[in-house]
Design a protein around this motif. Structure first.
Motif, PDB file in Angstrom:
ATOM      1  N   ARG A  76       0.837  -1.206   0.000  1.00  0.00           N
ATOM      2  CA  ARG A  76       0.000   0.000   0.000  1.00  0.00           C
ATOM      3  C   ARG A  76       0.871   1.256   0.000  1.00  0.00           C
ATOM      4  NH1 ARG A  76      -5.031  -0.751  -1.378  1.00  0.00           N
ATOM      5  NH2 ARG A  76      -5.627   1.167  -0.281  1.00  0.00           N
ATOM      6  N   THR A  77       0.430   2.283  -0.698  1.00  0.00           N
ATOM      7  CA  THR A  77       1.069   3.592  -0.648  1.00  0.00           C
ATOM      8  C   THR A  77       0.418   4.387   0.489  1.00  0.00           C
ATOM      9  OG1 THR A  77       1.519   3.597  -3.015  1.00  0.00           O
ATOM     10  CG2 THR A  77       1.494   5.736  -1.904  1.00  0.00           C
ATOM     11  N   VAL A  78       1.216   4.747   1.476  1.00  0.00           N
ATOM     12  CA  VAL A  78       0.676   5.389   2.678  1.00  0.00           C
ATOM     13  C   VAL A  78       0.774   6.913   2.560  1.00  0.00           C
ATOM     14  CG1 VAL A  78       0.996   5.739   5.161  1.00  0.00           C
ATOM     15  CG2 VAL A  78       1.155   3.445   4.177  1.00  0.00           C
ATOM     16  N   VAL A  79      -0.387   7.547   2.674  1.00  0.00           N
ATOM     17  CA  VAL A  79      -0.474   9.009   2.722  1.00  0.00           C
ATOM     18  C   VAL A  79      -0.650   9.388   4.191  1.00  0.00           C
ATOM     19  CG1 VAL A  79      -1.710  11.053   1.940  1.00  0.00           C
ATOM     20  CG2 VAL A  79      -1.552   9.035   0.449  1.00  0.00           C
ATOM     21  N   LEU A  80       0.301  10.108   4.734  1.00  0.00           N
ATOM     22  CA  LEU A  80       0.324  10.401   6.166  1.00  0.00           C
ATOM     23  C   LEU A  80      -0.120  11.837   6.442  1.00  0.00           C
ATOM     24  CD1 LEU A  80       1.212   9.649   9.093  1.00  0.00           C
ATOM     25  CD2 LEU A  80       3.494  10.521   8.475  1.00  0.00           C
ATOM     26  N   SER A  81      -0.959  11.989   7.461  1.00  0.00           N
ATOM     27  CA  SER A  81      -1.333  13.316   7.949  1.00  0.00           C
ATOM     28  C   SER A  81      -1.158  13.314   9.461  1.00  0.00           C
ATOM     29  CB  SER A  81      -2.789  13.635   7.581  1.00  0.00           C
ATOM     30  OG  SER A  81      -3.187  14.857   8.171  1.00  0.00           O
ATOM     31  N   VAL A  82      -0.473  14.322   9.990  1.00  0.00           N
ATOM     32  CA  VAL A  82      -0.236  14.410  11.435  1.00  0.00           C
ATOM     33  C   VAL A  82      -0.671  15.791  11.908  1.00  0.00           C
ATOM     34  CG1 VAL A  82       1.442  14.191  13.308  1.00  0.00           C
ATOM     35  CG2 VAL A  82       1.776  12.906  11.185  1.00  0.00           C
ATOM     36  N   GLY A  83      -1.570  15.835  12.877  1.00  0.00           N
ATOM     37  CA  GLY A  83      -1.983  17.121  13.414  1.00  0.00           C
ATOM     38  C   GLY A  83      -3.270  16.988  14.200  1.00  0.00           C
ATOM     39  N   ARG A  84      -3.583  18.035  14.940  1.00  0.00           N
ATOM     40  CA  ARG A  84      -4.808  18.023  15.720  1.00  0.00           C
ATOM     41  C   ARG A  84      -6.034  18.108  14.820  1.00  0.00           C
ATOM     42  NH1 ARG A  84      -4.338  22.968  19.341  1.00  0.00           N
ATOM     43  NH2 ARG A  84      -3.080  23.690  17.602  1.00  0.00           N
ATOM     44  N   PHE A  85      -7.134  17.524  15.268  1.00  0.00           N
ATOM     45  CA  PHE A  85      -8.399  17.578  14.531  1.00  0.00           C
ATOM     46  C   PHE A  85      -9.186  18.791  15.030  1.00  0.00           C
ATOM     47  CE2 PHE A  85      -6.893  13.427  13.710  1.00  0.00           C
ATOM     48  CZ  PHE A  85      -7.491  12.997  12.525  1.00  0.00           C
ATOM     49  N   ILE A  86      -8.856  19.936  14.454  1.00  0.00           N
ATOM     50  CA  ILE A  86      -9.485  21.204  14.820  1.00  0.00           C
ATOM     51  C   ILE A  86      -9.834  21.947  13.535  1.00  0.00           C
ATOM     52  CG2 ILE A  86      -8.324  21.391  17.055  1.00  0.00           C
ATOM     53  CD1 ILE A  86      -6.256  23.201  15.757  1.00  0.00           C
ATOM     54  N   PRO A  87     -10.715  22.946  13.588  1.00  0.00           N
ATOM     55  CA  PRO A  87     -11.179  23.597  12.358  1.00  0.00           C
ATOM     56  C   PRO A  87     -10.059  24.125  11.467  1.00  0.00           C
ATOM     57  CG  PRO A  87     -12.577  24.238  14.189  1.00  0.00           C
ATOM     58  CD  PRO A  87     -11.453  23.433  14.784  1.00  0.00           C
ATOM     59  N   GLN A  88      -9.018  24.765  12.059  1.00  0.00           N
ATOM     60  CA  GLN A  88      -7.957  25.329  11.215  1.00  0.00           C
ATOM     61  C   GLN A  88      -7.256  24.278  10.365  1.00  0.00           C
ATOM     62  OE1 GLN A  88      -8.378  25.720  14.568  1.00  0.00           O
ATOM     63  NE2 GLN A  88      -7.035  27.355  15.300  1.00  0.00           N
ATOM     64  N   LYS A  89      -7.204  23.046  10.865  1.00  0.00           N
ATOM     65  CA  LYS A  89      -6.498  21.976  10.150  1.00  0.00           C
ATOM     66  C   LYS A  89      -7.341  21.397   9.011  1.00  0.00           C
ATOM     67  CE  LYS A  89      -2.932  21.807  13.109  1.00  0.00           C
ATOM     68  NZ  LYS A  89      -1.517  22.045  12.756  1.00  0.00           N
ATOM     69  N   ASN A  90      -8.617  21.755   8.986  1.00  0.00           N
ATOM     70  CA  ASN A  90      -9.495  21.351   7.883  1.00  0.00           C
ATOM     71  C   ASN A  90      -9.540  19.827   7.690  1.00  0.00           C
ATOM     72  OD1 ASN A  90     -11.199  21.631   5.677  1.00  0.00           O
ATOM     73  ND2 ASN A  90      -9.520  22.001   4.230  1.00  0.00           N
ATOM     74  N   PRO A  91      -9.846  19.067   8.756  1.00  0.00           N
ATOM     75  CA  PRO A  91      -9.856  17.601   8.605  1.00  0.00           C
ATOM     76  C   PRO A  91     -10.917  17.103   7.636  1.00  0.00           C
ATOM     77  CG  PRO A  91     -10.772  18.243  10.727  1.00  0.00           C
ATOM     78  CD  PRO A  91     -10.173  19.486  10.137  1.00  0.00           C
ATOM     79  N   PHE A  92     -12.044  17.816   7.538  1.00  0.00           N
ATOM     80  CA  PHE A  92     -13.072  17.381   6.582  1.00  0.00           C
ATOM     81  C   PHE A  92     -12.592  17.580   5.142  1.00  0.00           C
ATOM     82  CE2 PHE A  92     -15.632  18.929  10.310  1.00  0.00           C
ATOM     83  CZ  PHE A  92     -15.851  17.658  10.837  1.00  0.00           C
ATOM     84  N   GLY A  93     -11.813  18.640   4.910  1.00  0.00           N
ATOM     85  CA  GLY A  93     -11.219  18.832   3.582  1.00  0.00           C
ATOM     86  C   GLY A  93     -10.244  17.716   3.240  1.00  0.00           C
ATOM     87  N   MET A  94      -9.511  17.240   4.266  1.00  0.00           N
ATOM     88  CA  MET A  94      -8.597  16.114   4.051  1.00  0.00           C
ATOM     89  C   MET A  94      -9.373  14.879   3.598  1.00  0.00           C
ATOM     90  SD  MET A  94      -6.202  14.255   6.938  1.00  0.00           S
ATOM     91  CE  MET A  94      -7.622  13.836   7.978  1.00  0.00           C
TER      92      MET A  94
END
Length: 371
Positions: free
Chosen positions: A195-213
């Motif tokens: 598998r090709t792993v796409v990594l995201s590291v960070g808090r799940f808060i509005p500025q980080k835009n997790p829904f956009g991710m």
């Protein structure tokens, strides 16, 4: 040289500001600089109340800076280094360097549509307090921003651009280096080797835009079937993001929660690509860790993250148009990313070592000491 360092958080307590301050102090001390660190948790002087800061945000931070103004004098120091200053009254130091890691002004102006009124009101109030404080500094003060975007925001709050310096955050380039050893993380999270792993590291808060991710990765899954998203972190929006991924029918997303500090190098070693879809950032240490680990990066087109373009180490996309962004990422992967992996590592070695960052800060301390 004798420097007083004031910060409302310091390693091992806190996150970004705490780590940056700690790492620079250690490098300064190696160069013979005498550092006296005043924070709510020490190590040299204890001021303020960490519990109050954690509970009440700006109220606790203002209380910390009030105690700094009340109890500390600059007479015994050549320079005073302040992180995220928010003095409620007069700034007491004439030979000061103020470092901003992000700004309430920037957060407020980039806050997502639909944000609750009371949250926007809080950010607007914080922004006004911040502006008033920065404009209260003596004329010879120097301001540093950890990204060019933060520097622009400092100037946008009325500070003379001639007094603003860009000094990026740093990274431990020995601890975070290219590696093919993921430890047991791939096994722990049941990720097959192919598998090709796409990594995201960070808090799940509005500025980080997790829904956009999630929107972007969902669109990517329609173009490629070999990708796994590994989203690391926690925060108020974690469960909502997990539910949103299920609602969108995302098949290969893993939400790990918090990862142990000692496992972080293995985490980057387990990934093929780093992704950050934030609406606003100061300068995220995780991005620097990814670059130092030799990971090509997919980032939002915001001023802070254009560092990736400067390093020629990845792709800048617009996550508000996930279908178009996904096509760009898919094409990017098809064309090969090894050159950008090498560029990422090279950029970190040339620009982001803590020793070099400490040199930049020492130069600003000497500049205010002479003025």
């Amino acid at each position: 040289m004798n420097v007083l360092i004031c910060s409302f958080e310091y390693y091992p307590y806190g996150t970004g500001i705490a780590n940056v301050t700690y790492n620079v102090v250690k490098k300064l001390e190696e160069q013979g600089v005498t550092c006296t660190v005043a924070t709510p948790t020490g190590p040299d002087i204890r001021l303020g109340n960490r519990a109050l800061i954690m509970r009440s945000g700006i109220v606790g931070i203002s209380h910390y800076w009030h105690t700094v103004a009340r109890h500390l004098k600059e007479d015994d120091f050549d320079a005073v280094w302040m992180h995220q200053p928010l003095f409620p009254g007069k700034v007491p130091f004439k030979q000061g360097v103020a470092t901003l890691h992000s700004t309430s002004y920037g957060e407020y102006t980039h806050w997502p549509p639909g944000t609750a009124r009371h949250v926007k009101a809080y950010k607007r109030f914080s922004s006004r307090c911040e502006r008033r404080c920065l404009q209260s500094f003596p004329e010879n003060a120097i301001f540093t921003g950890v990204s060019r975007g933060v520097c622009e925001e400092i100037v946008g709050m009325g500070v003379d651009a001639h007094h603003v310096r860009y000094i990026p955050n740093g990274v431990d380039t020995e601890r975070f280096s290219p590696s093919t050893d993921p430890g047991d993380l791939r096994e722990q999270f049941d990720i097959p080797d192919d598998r090709t792993v796409v990594l995201s590291v960070g808090r799940f808060i509005p500025q980080k835009n997790p829904f956009g991710m999630i929107d972007l990765f969902s669109a990517l899954e329609h173009l490629r079937d070999d990708l796994t998203l590994v989203a690391v972190g926690y925060g108020a929006l974690l469960e909502e993001t997990r539910a949103y991924a299920a609602e969108k029918g995302v098949k290969n997303a893993i939400f790990t929660g918090k990862i142990r500090w000692e496992d972080m190098p293995h985490l980057y070693a387990s990934a093929d690509l780093y992704m950050m879809t934030s609406r606003y950032e100061g300068q995220p240490l995780t991005l620097l860790e990814a670059l130092s680990s030799g990971l090509p990066c997919i980032v939002s087109d915001i001023p802070t993250l254009r560092l990736v373009k400067e390093a020629d180490a990845g792709l800048v996309i617009d996550p508000t148009h996930p279908a178009a962004a996904a096509r760009s990422v898919a094409t990017y992967l098809e064309n090969g990313i090894s050159a950008h992996a090498a560029n990422a590592r090279r950029y970190a070695l040339e620009n982001l070592k803590w020793s070099g960052i400490a040199d930049h800060y020492l130069a600003t301390f000497k500049e205010v000491a002479r003025s």
